[in-house]
Motif scaffolding. Structure first.
Motif, PDB file in Angstrom:
ATOM      1  N   VAL A 326       0.814  -1.216   0.000  1.00  0.00           N
ATOM      2  CA  VAL A 326       0.000   0.000   0.000  1.00  0.00           C
ATOM      3  C   VAL A 326       0.848   1.267   0.000  1.00  0.00           C
ATOM      4  CG1 VAL A 326      -1.806   1.281   1.232  1.00  0.00           C
ATOM      5  CG2 VAL A 326      -1.851  -1.223   1.202  1.00  0.00           C
ATOM      6  N   CYS A 327       1.936   1.265   0.769  1.00  0.00           N
ATOM      7  CA  CYS A 327       2.708   2.501   0.977  1.00  0.00           C
ATOM      8  C   CYS A 327       4.088   2.493   0.345  1.00  0.00           C
ATOM      9  CB  CYS A 327       2.881   2.760   2.470  1.00  0.00           C
ATOM     10  SG  CYS A 327       1.357   2.892   3.394  1.00  0.00           S
ATOM     11  N   ALA A 328       4.469   1.405  -0.307  1.00  0.00           N
ATOM     12  CA  ALA A 328       5.826   1.290  -0.865  1.00  0.00           C
ATOM     13  C   ALA A 328       6.875   1.564   0.206  1.00  0.00           C
ATOM     14  CB  ALA A 328       6.009   2.251  -2.045  1.00  0.00           C
ATOM     15  N   ASN A 329       6.583   1.116   1.449  1.00  0.00           N
ATOM     16  CA  ASN A 329       7.467   1.309   2.601  1.00  0.00           C
ATOM     17  C   ASN A 329       7.739   2.777   2.907  1.00  0.00           C
ATOM     18  OD1 ASN A 329       7.809  -1.506   3.125  1.00  0.00           O
ATOM     19  ND2 ASN A 329       9.244  -1.615   1.407  1.00  0.00           N
ATOM     20  N   GLY A 330       6.827   3.642   2.473  1.00  0.00           N
ATOM     21  CA  GLY A 330       7.019   5.079   2.704  1.00  0.00           C
ATOM     22  C   GLY A 330       6.744   5.511   4.121  1.00  0.00           C
ATOM     23  N   VAL A 331       5.979   4.726   4.855  1.00  0.00           N
ATOM     24  CA  VAL A 331       5.662   5.037   6.253  1.00  0.00           C
ATOM     25  C   VAL A 331       5.864   3.769   7.056  1.00  0.00           C
ATOM     26  CG1 VAL A 331       3.905   5.855   7.886  1.00  0.00           C
ATOM     27  CG2 VAL A 331       3.928   6.736   5.549  1.00  0.00           C
ATOM     28  N   GLY A 332       6.480   3.903   8.224  1.00  0.00           N
ATOM     29  CA  GLY A 332       6.730   2.730   9.042  1.00  0.00           C
ATOM     30  C   GLY A 332       6.510   3.015  10.509  1.00  0.00           C
ATOM     31  N   GLY A 333       6.909   2.059  11.347  1.00  0.00           N
ATOM     32  CA  GLY A 333       6.836   2.232  12.781  1.00  0.00           C
ATOM     33  C   GLY A 333       5.412   2.376  13.299  1.00  0.00           C
ATOM     34  N   THR A 334       5.304   3.034  14.448  1.00  0.00           N
ATOM     35  CA  THR A 334       3.997   3.179  15.089  1.00  0.00           C
ATOM     36  C   THR A 334       3.045   4.050  14.282  1.00  0.00           C
ATOM     37  OG1 THR A 334       4.859   5.019  16.410  1.00  0.00           O
ATOM     38  CG2 THR A 334       4.917   2.826  17.404  1.00  0.00           C
ATOM     39  N   ARG A 335       3.578   4.934  13.454  1.00  0.00           N
ATOM     40  CA  ARG A 335       2.688   5.763  12.636  1.00  0.00           C
ATOM     41  C   ARG A 335       1.974   4.910  11.589  1.00  0.00           C
ATOM     42  NH1 ARG A 335      -0.226  10.087  13.327  1.00  0.00           N
ATOM     43  NH2 ARG A 335       0.352   9.040  15.232  1.00  0.00           N
ATOM     44  N   PHE A 336       2.664   3.883  11.072  1.00  0.00           N
ATOM     45  CA  PHE A 336       1.990   2.980  10.149  1.00  0.00           C
ATOM     46  C   PHE A 336       0.912   2.185  10.881  1.00  0.00           C
ATOM     47  CE2 PHE A 336       1.457  -1.137   8.021  1.00  0.00           C
ATOM     48  CZ  PHE A 336       1.066  -0.691   6.768  1.00  0.00           C
ATOM     49  N   ASP A 337       1.195   1.776  12.120  1.00  0.00           N
ATOM     50  CA  ASP A 337       0.184   1.063  12.892  1.00  0.00           C
ATOM     51  C   ASP A 337      -1.060   1.935  13.092  1.00  0.00           C
ATOM     52  OD1 ASP A 337       1.781  -1.210  13.162  1.00  0.00           O
ATOM     53  OD2 ASP A 337       2.802  -0.397  14.911  1.00  0.00           O
ATOM     54  N   ASN A 338      -0.868   3.221  13.289  1.00  0.00           N
ATOM     55  CA  ASN A 338      -2.016   4.115  13.390  1.00  0.00           C
ATOM     56  C   ASN A 338      -2.756   4.235  12.063  1.00  0.00           C
ATOM     57  OD1 ASN A 338      -0.546   4.980  15.969  1.00  0.00           O
ATOM     58  ND2 ASN A 338      -2.383   6.243  16.037  1.00  0.00           N
ATOM     59  N   LEU A 339      -2.019   4.257  10.965  1.00  0.00           N
ATOM     60  CA  LEU A 339      -2.667   4.259   9.651  1.00  0.00           C
ATOM     61  C   LEU A 339      -3.558   3.030   9.491  1.00  0.00           C
ATOM     62  CD1 LEU A 339       0.140   5.438   7.189  1.00  0.00           C
ATOM     63  CD2 LEU A 339      -2.123   6.472   7.429  1.00  0.00           C
ATOM     64  N   VAL A 340      -3.054   1.877   9.918  1.00  0.00           N
ATOM     65  CA  VAL A 340      -3.821   0.641   9.798  1.00  0.00           C
ATOM     66  C   VAL A 340      -5.077   0.693  10.665  1.00  0.00           C
ATOM     67  CG1 VAL A 340      -3.808  -1.843  10.298  1.00  0.00           C
ATOM     68  CG2 VAL A 340      -1.851  -0.790   9.150  1.00  0.00           C
ATOM     69  N   CYS A 341      -4.907   1.086  11.939  1.00  0.00           N
ATOM     70  CA  CYS A 341      -6.007   0.957  12.899  1.00  0.00           C
ATOM     71  C   CYS A 341      -6.974   2.136  12.877  1.00  0.00           C
ATOM     72  CB  CYS A 341      -5.435   0.771  14.305  1.00  0.00           C
ATOM     73  SG  CYS A 341      -4.581  -0.810  14.504  1.00  0.00           S
ATOM     74  N   ASP A 342      -6.487   3.324  12.587  1.00  0.00           N
ATOM     75  CA  ASP A 342      -7.381   4.485  12.511  1.00  0.00           C
ATOM     76  C   ASP A 342      -7.893   4.726  11.103  1.00  0.00           C
ATOM     77  OD1 ASP A 342      -7.061   4.946  15.198  1.00  0.00           O
ATOM     78  OD2 ASP A 342      -5.480   6.427  14.960  1.00  0.00           O
ATOM     79  N   GLY A 343      -7.206   4.149  10.118  1.00  0.00           N
ATOM     80  CA  GLY A 343      -7.563   4.402   8.730  1.00  0.00           C
ATOM     81  C   GLY A 343      -7.945   3.162   7.945  1.00  0.00           C
ATOM     82  N   PHE A 344      -6.985   2.298   7.675  1.00  0.00           N
ATOM     83  CA  PHE A 344      -7.189   1.208   6.731  1.00  0.00           C
ATOM     84  C   PHE A 344      -8.315   0.264   7.150  1.00  0.00           C
ATOM     85  CE2 PHE A 344      -2.443   1.282   5.249  1.00  0.00           C
ATOM     86  CZ  PHE A 344      -2.635   2.569   4.772  1.00  0.00           C
ATOM     87  N   LEU A 345      -8.246  -0.265   8.373  1.00  0.00           N
ATOM     88  CA  LEU A 345      -9.233  -1.277   8.781  1.00  0.00           C
ATOM     89  C   LEU A 345     -10.646  -0.703   8.914  1.00  0.00           C
ATOM     90  CD1 LEU A 345      -7.063  -3.373  11.258  1.00  0.00           C
ATOM     91  CD2 LEU A 345      -7.797  -4.011   8.944  1.00  0.00           C
TER      92      LEU A 345
END
Length: 426
Positions: A326-345
């Motif tokens: 989805v991100c081409a590894n452009g975002v990682g760490g806990t901010r990516f986890d927030n993207l998943v849980c607050d956004g993607f899912l």
């Protein structure tokens, strides 16, 4: 929708509160929150229009006045193609509050040039000042979020002032099983709210634009959500796919709006904008790629312990695969986890519901994955509290997003109860 207010005497400050019906019951929306939304510019300023239809350009929202008199001083606006004007701005939940508070009789309000209200006034309404008619702007049609979402975020901002000892005292007195059950119930409510808000966003913007707005908002962290949303509106997704779009230019255009004090270097908006530019240029179709993940969500059996879910479905590997896809590894760490849980899912679940998928499998799988996903950017004091009350306990129950959100939900409910109580006593 009902509002209650205490009328001021002279220059005495007043606090008005609207009591509204939310997804899980009534909630309070205080006038002070409306003032914060105006201060941050947390609304679509590009579409701002007065109640008489004239276009409004907001050059500067003004200086927040916490003493007597108008709410904002030295604001700068332009109506239509007219000249820029400097003056005061007064905010109310309802247009009729101007009369109820007798502002036209108070010389302190003689320089008010704009009356900002939350709810649109009835047709034909006029706000009359000592020097004539005052233009009216209604913010509700311009807001990026549902009112309940603003109220919930406002409650979250106050949680840092809550001592860990209070959480330990109140929750620690319960048996461990009861603690977990209580937090799981609040986690379920938080999940439903997030899906509800995602659904509203998709209905308003469409899938691709909703993804675009949500990603930039989450990358902005809580300090810079509003300017990130303005950036998302000003620069649609397709612009970010073009190499000629310079993140530095986007950053500079919003220079006055960024909140930089106390910000960690990793969360600096200049860095986040550059990340997003690289992400979209590598994955210009990322909303489509995200949507395609819906059919491959792991089928987690409800009630399975987090440790077993993490091992059985190799969630660490799944996280890495999603980062690349989805991100081409452009975002990682806990901010990516927030993207998943607050956004993607939540977006995947809301999109499935809007398509009226009969089995509800996507929404259920997204919910279960959200429960067991990595904790993300949880404030450290909350993580410590969850460990001290033994909700999180190493290998047996690793830190997970669902129960962390359950604690936030429990705290928000307490904040709301106190706010409602204070509003009724005003």
């Amino acid at each position: 929708m009902n509002g209650s207010a205490t009328a001021p005497v002279g220059n005495e400050r007043h606090e008005a509160v609207a009591e509204l019906q939310g997804l899980y019951g009534p909630f309070a929306f205080p006038e002070k929150l409306l003032q914060k939304i105006w201060l941050r510019g947390d609304f679509d300023r590009a579409r701002a229009a007065l109640s008489n239809g004239q276009r409004l350009t907001i050059v500067q929202t003004g200086r927040w006045n916490l003493l007597g008199g108008p709410d904002f001083r030295q604001a700068r606006i332009r109506i239509g193609d007219g000249a820029e004007t400097t003056g005061d701005v007064e905010l109310h939940l309802h247009a009729s509050d101007w009369i109820a508070h007798r502002h036209a009789e108070d010389p302190a309000y003689d320089d008010v040039m704009l009356h900002v209200v939350l709810f649109p006034p009835p047709a034909g309404h006029l706000t009359q000042g000592k020097r004539g008619e005052i233009p009216v702007l209604a913010l509700l049609p311009l807001l990026y979020h549902d009112l309940e979402e603003y109220a919930a975020e406002e409650a979250l901002e106050t949680l840092a002032n809550r001592p860990v000892s209070q959480i330990i005292e109140l929750l620690g007195a319960l048996p461990l099983g009861d603690r977990t059950t209580l937090l799981a119930r609040h986690a379920d409510e938080r999940w439903r709210q997030k899906v509800h808000f995602a659904r509203l966003r998709i209905q308003r913007l469409g899938w691709d634009d909703a993804c675009h707005h949500l990603a930039l908002e989450i990358l902005g962290y809580r300090f810079n959500r509003a300017p990130m949303l303005r950036v998302a509106t000003a620069h649609p997704l397709e612009e970010w796919a073009k190499p000629e779009l310079a993140a530095e230019t986007v950053y500079a255009a919003e220079r006055a709006g960024w909140s930089l004090q106390g910000l960690r270097p990793a969360n600096h908006p200049r860095r986040r904008l550059a990340q997003y530019a690289g992400w979209v240029q590598a994955r210009p179709d990322w909303p489509t790629r995200l949507a395609s993940l819906a059919q491959s969500l792991p089928a987690v059996v409800p009630g399975t312990p987090t440790a077993e879910v993490r091992w059985a479905f190799r969630l660490t590997g799944l996280r890495a695969a999603w980062q690349e896809t989805v991100c081409a590894n452009g975002v990682g760490g806990t901010r990516f986890d927030n993207l998943v849980c607050d956004g993607f899912l939540p977006m995947l679940a809301a999109g499935s519901e809007l398509r009226s998928e009969p089995s509800g499998a996507v929404a259920l799988r997204a919910r279960q994955l959200w429960q067991h996903w990595f904790v993300g950017d949880l404030p450290p004091f909350l993580l410590r509290a969850l460990r001290q009350i033994e909700v999180f306990s190493g290998r047996n129950q690793p830190a997970c997003h669902g129960l962390a959100q359950g604690l936030l939900g429990w705290l928000i409910e307490r904040e709301r109860a106190e706010a409602n109580s204070a509003g009724r006593g005003a």
